[in-house]
Design a protein around this motif. Structure first.
Motif, mmCIF file in Angstrom:
data_model
loop_
_atom_site.group_PDB
_atom_site.id
_atom_site.type_symbol
_atom_site.label_atom_id
_atom_site.label_comp_id
_atom_site.label_asym_id
_atom_site.label_seq_id
_atom_site.Cartn_x
_atom_site.Cartn_y
_atom_site.Cartn_z
ATOM 1 N N PHE A 159 0.785 -1.236 0.000
ATOM 2 C CA PHE A 159 0.000 0.000 0.000
ATOM 3 C C PHE A 159 0.819 1.290 0.000
ATOM 4 C CE2 PHE A 159 -2.795 -3.183 2.044
ATOM 5 C CZ PHE A 159 -3.851 -3.129 1.155
ATOM 6 N N HIS A 160 2.144 1.187 0.151
ATOM 7 C CA HIS A 160 2.947 2.395 0.238
ATOM 8 C C HIS A 160 4.081 2.450 -0.781
ATOM 9 C CE1 HIS A 160 1.139 2.114 4.366
ATOM 10 N NE2 HIS A 160 0.938 3.398 4.124
ATOM 11 N N THR A 161 4.037 1.597 -1.771
ATOM 12 C CA THR A 161 5.040 1.647 -2.843
ATOM 13 C C THR A 161 4.340 1.640 -4.198
ATOM 14 O OG1 THR A 161 5.296 -0.767 -3.076
ATOM 15 C CG2 THR A 161 6.668 0.320 -1.422
ATOM 16 N N ALA A 162 5.008 2.196 -5.193
ATOM 17 C CA ALA A 162 4.453 2.195 -6.557
ATOM 18 C C ALA A 162 4.322 0.764 -7.074
ATOM 19 C CB ALA A 162 5.348 3.019 -7.484
ATOM 20 N N ILE A 163 5.245 -0.106 -6.655
ATOM 21 C CA ILE A 163 5.185 -1.505 -7.072
ATOM 22 C C ILE A 163 3.919 -2.156 -6.538
ATOM 23 C CG2 ILE A 163 6.341 -3.752 -6.872
ATOM 24 C CD1 ILE A 163 8.951 -2.065 -6.461
ATOM 25 N N GLY A 164 3.659 -1.947 -5.238
ATOM 26 C CA GLY A 164 2.465 -2.527 -4.632
ATOM 27 C C GLY A 164 1.187 -2.038 -5.292
ATOM 28 N N TRP A 165 1.114 -0.730 -5.576
ATOM 29 C CA TRP A 165 -0.076 -0.185 -6.213
ATOM 30 C C TRP A 165 -0.245 -0.724 -7.636
ATOM 31 C CZ3 TRP A 165 -4.150 1.681 -4.042
ATOM 32 C CH2 TRP A 165 -4.049 2.307 -2.799
ATOM 33 N N SER A 166 0.864 -0.972 -8.312
ATOM 34 C CA SER A 166 0.761 -1.559 -9.651
ATOM 35 C C SER A 166 0.209 -2.984 -9.574
ATOM 36 C CB SER A 166 2.124 -1.548 -10.348
ATOM 37 O OG SER A 166 2.989 -2.525 -9.811
ATOM 38 N N TRP A 167 0.603 -3.716 -8.521
ATOM 39 C CA TRP A 167 0.060 -5.065 -8.324
ATOM 40 C C TRP A 167 -1.448 -5.017 -8.059
ATOM 41 C CZ3 TRP A 167 4.270 -6.850 -4.309
ATOM 42 C CH2 TRP A 167 5.467 -7.079 -4.989
ATOM 43 N N LEU A 168 -1.844 -4.125 -7.145
ATOM 44 C CA LEU A 168 -3.269 -4.008 -6.800
ATOM 45 C C LEU A 168 -4.089 -3.612 -8.022
ATOM 46 C CD1 LEU A 168 -3.001 -2.186 -3.347
ATOM 47 C CD2 LEU A 168 -3.701 -4.561 -3.741
ATOM 48 N N LEU A 194 -5.587 -0.494 -20.155
ATOM 49 C CA LEU A 194 -5.390 -0.314 -18.719
ATOM 50 C C LEU A 194 -4.589 -1.465 -18.113
ATOM 51 C CD1 LEU A 194 -8.876 1.061 -17.575
ATOM 52 C CD2 LEU A 194 -6.726 2.314 -17.781
ATOM 53 N N LEU A 195 -4.858 -2.684 -18.555
ATOM 54 C CA LEU A 195 -4.134 -3.847 -18.034
ATOM 55 C C LEU A 195 -2.648 -3.769 -18.378
ATOM 56 C CD1 LEU A 195 -4.342 -6.649 -16.646
ATOM 57 C CD2 LEU A 195 -4.656 -7.627 -18.939
ATOM 58 N N LEU A 196 -2.348 -3.420 -19.620
ATOM 59 C CA LEU A 196 -0.950 -3.330 -20.049
ATOM 60 C C LEU A 196 -0.251 -2.115 -19.439
ATOM 61 C CD1 LEU A 196 -1.338 -4.332 -23.808
ATOM 62 C CD2 LEU A 196 -0.766 -5.785 -21.858
ATOM 63 N N LEU A 197 -1.007 -1.030 -19.258
ATOM 64 C CA LEU A 197 -0.437 0.156 -18.625
ATOM 65 C C LEU A 197 -0.096 -0.132 -17.166
ATOM 66 C CD1 LEU A 197 0.314 3.130 -19.005
ATOM 67 C CD2 LEU A 197 -2.022 3.729 -18.339
ATOM 68 N N ALA A 198 -0.946 -0.889 -16.482
ATOM 69 C CA ALA A 198 -0.670 -1.272 -15.088
ATOM 70 C C ALA A 198 0.600 -2.096 -15.006
ATOM 71 C CB ALA A 198 -1.847 -2.055 -14.518
ATOM 72 N N LYS A 199 0.823 -2.940 -16.007
ATOM 73 C CA LYS A 199 2.061 -3.721 -16.046
ATOM 74 C C LYS A 199 3.272 -2.794 -16.223
ATOM 75 C CE LYS A 199 5.316 -6.515 -16.535
ATOM 76 N NZ LYS A 199 6.178 -5.364 -16.278
ATOM 77 N N LEU A 234 3.731 0.021 -15.032
ATOM 78 C CA LEU A 234 4.052 0.708 -13.784
ATOM 79 C C LEU A 234 5.105 -0.041 -12.989
ATOM 80 C CD1 LEU A 234 0.475 1.746 -12.588
ATOM 81 C CD2 LEU A 234 2.282 3.276 -13.388
ATOM 82 N N ASN A 235 5.300 -1.311 -13.317
ATOM 83 C CA ASN A 235 6.244 -2.150 -12.584
ATOM 84 C C ASN A 235 7.272 -2.700 -13.567
ATOM 85 O OD1 ASN A 235 7.562 -3.911 -10.921
ATOM 86 N ND2 ASN A 235 5.834 -5.287 -10.627
ATOM 87 N N GLY A 236 8.227 -1.853 -13.951
ATOM 88 C CA GLY A 236 9.221 -2.286 -14.923
ATOM 89 C C GLY A 236 10.215 -1.192 -15.220
ATOM 90 N N HIS A 237 11.083 -1.448 -16.201
ATOM 91 C CA HIS A 237 12.123 -0.481 -16.563
ATOM 92 C C HIS A 237 11.529 0.868 -16.961
ATOM 93 C CE1 HIS A 237 15.188 -3.489 -16.347
ATOM 94 N NE2 HIS A 237 14.653 -4.230 -17.288
ATOM 95 N N ALA A 238 10.377 0.835 -17.643
ATOM 96 C CA ALA A 238 9.797 2.074 -18.161
ATOM 97 C C ALA A 238 9.481 3.060 -17.047
ATOM 98 C CB ALA A 238 8.534 1.760 -18.967
#
Length: 528
Positions: free
Chosen positions: A220-229, A255-260, A262-266
């Motif tokens: 709940f407090h990281t960009a990675i976690g929010w991308s997972w949620l 939206l599904l691909l954009l959420a992915k 959020l958790n990567g090199h980009a």
């Protein structure tokens, strides 16, 4: 299909398990292995990319393994620098330990030593910590983790591709559409299951396989976690809301691909909105190609007329998809790499080169497919080419999955150079070589019976820019050095800029003989 499964399995089993760190130190103060007169007021670590705001730590330990301060670590506004204020301390050997999570969701930890004053020989560092830097914990090296990660990316593209193609399939019967949607829902369920598994594995790695009490903060407090949620919410909603309206299906896929993304090199780049957009476009094109090709192969032998009609639409869409893949991939790579020729200095770049070769093979296969269809050749030959195309697609998807475990940016490394020549043994060390200030330590030891060492110098010649004059750096021996063993230390902007350099150590003995040893070093541009 059996060929595809065999190649996929073989590829997974021959993969090296070691992965590269995604964030790494580009500057540290005090420098690793340095000797300073007094403890600085603070320790500063600067990384090459943005870090997560949570779950980071920076400690300085004394020679008994105890932390010398309880003050909190501070993170800079751009999330690339960690700072820890230090108290007044006596001389000794100190250990800097750090643990961070890079913005693309990978843990990085490391440790190094520095010395204050002239500690006694009895001082020993008792802390049991890894020297250097590590990108991932051992659990990520597990084959099961790699398989789940790869299958997750495969079904991400398949689930997206099947939703995209739903409205463009030339159904001749109502049953065909119902069967298509049924298979699409099944693919979505498998994707959701693999996504949950992928998240659990990633969370275990980021939490070092234990201390799950930190999972809520991670979630709940990281960009990675929010991308997972966000990915979980979008995937779950797709089970009930997709395959109804074309416009909504397209929005759902984006939206599904954009959420992915959020958790990567980009997400870790300076121009994150641009690189994330390119990454989403790249995945969208790949999904269109993967979804259409898989359906065409399944329907090819079941319904001749239906598959023939669909092939006409798919061949055009596949060609457009590949063109978009090539264009977005090229632009995306330019954004990721400070220098394009760094491409072959990392495993990421080598895999990208392999991917380019496979894409060329896909284009050739596609041309053969269209040629066979126009000439109305044997359907078995066309079917065989479709299998080849699917196999190539599988290999590309595996490479895409592996990209997430590798850093596109090459990492500058420490210098540890031992060489003997002319009766002199040289031991040369430096902390991480980088553009800017570097610290060199050179120990030159003359063999018994050989002439003693009189003077020495460092020389740097740019290989990339031969017109740049050679840089000559005189060296002065430290106090206490004798004629047969001299220690030289030099700190300065040597070499002054990134590139490939010929580094030379020149020593003159008492017989006025010059002894030279040379080594080629490569210094990469820092991406800040």
């Amino acid at each position: 299909m059996r060929v595809f499964i065999f190649l996929l399995t073989a590829w997974l089993f021959i993969l090296p398990y070691k992965t590269e760190a995604h964030a790494f130190l580009v500057n540290s103060n005090p420098a690793p292995e340095s000797t300073i007169s007094q403890l600085p007021s603070k320790v500063e670590l600067t990384f090459n990319e943005r870090l997560e705001k949570e779950l980071y730590s920076l400690k300085v330990l004394n020679d008994k393994g105890n932390s010398i301060t309880k003050k909190p670590t501070k993170m800079s506004q751009n999330q690339r620098k960690l700072t820890l204020d230090l108290p007044q301390e006596k001389e000794g050997i100190f250990t800097v330990q750090y643990s961070v999570i890079s913005s693309d969701g990978h843990p990085v930890s490391g440790a190094y030593l520095f010395t204050v004053g002239q500690p006694s020989q009895n001082n020993k560092v008792t802390v049991n910590s890894p020297a250097g830097e590590t990108g991932h914990q051992g659990s990520e090296y597990n084959l099961a983790s790699l398989v789940i990660r790869t299958l997750y990316y495969v079904f991400l593209l398949l689930a997206s591709g099947w939703v995209l193609w739903k409205s463009f399939i030339p159904y001749s019967k109502k049953e065909q559409k119902e069967a298509y949607i049924k298979h699409g829902r099944l693919i979505q369920k498998v994707h959701l299951f693999l996504l949950a598994g992928f998240i659990c594995i990633q969370a275990s790695i980021l939490l070092n396989g234990q201390n799950w009490a930190g999972f809520p903060d991670l979630l709940f407090h990281t960009a990675i976690g929010w991308s997972w949620l966000l990915s979980l919410a979008i995937s779950a909603a797709g089970l009930f809301l997709t395959y109804r309206r074309t416009w909504f299906d397209l929005v759902w896929v984006i939206l599904l691909l954009l959420a992915k993304s959020l958790n990567g090199h980009a997400a870790g780049q300076e121009m994150a909105p641009v690189t994330m957009g390119l990454d989403t476009l790249h995945l969208l094109a790949a999904a269109l190609w993967a979804g259409g090709l898989s359906y065409l192969l399944i329907s090819w032998k079941k319904d001749k007329d239906h598959s023939t009609f669909f092939f006409k639409r798919f061949s055009v869409a596949a060609l457009i998809s590949l063109m978009v893949l090539i264009f977005s991939g090229m632009v995306y790579t330019v954004f990721l790499l400070p220098r394009i020729f760094y491409l072959w200095d990392t495993a990421w770049g080598i895999l990208l080169t392999i991917k380019v070769v496979i894409v060329i093979l896909v284009l050739i296969t596609g041309a053969l497919l269209r040629s066979h269809k126009k000439r109305k050749k044997d359907r078995n030959a066309v079917h065989a080419l479709l299998k080849v195309d699917l196999t190539l697609m599988g290999l590309i998807l595996v490479i895409v999955a592996l990209f997430t475990q590798l850093s596109p940016t090459p990492q500058n490394k420490p210098l540890n150079w031992d060489e003997s020549k002319g009766g002199i043994h040289f031991e040369t060390k430096s902390s991480v070589l980088q553009p800017g200030i570097n610290d060199f330590s050179i120990k030159a030891t003359s063999s018994k019976g050989k002439p003693s060492i009189e003077k020495a110098e460092l020389r740097f010649q740019s290989i990339d820019r031969p017109k740049v004059p050679e840089i000559i750096v005189p060296l002065k021996p430290e106090k206490g050095s004798n004629g047969h063993q001299k220690i030289f230390r030099k700190s300065g902007a040597y070499p002054p800029f990134s590139g490939e350099w010929k580094m030379t150590i020149a020593v003159v003995n008492e017989d006025v003989e010059e002894i030279l040893i040379t080594k080629t070093i490569k210094i990469y541009k820092l991406q800040l």
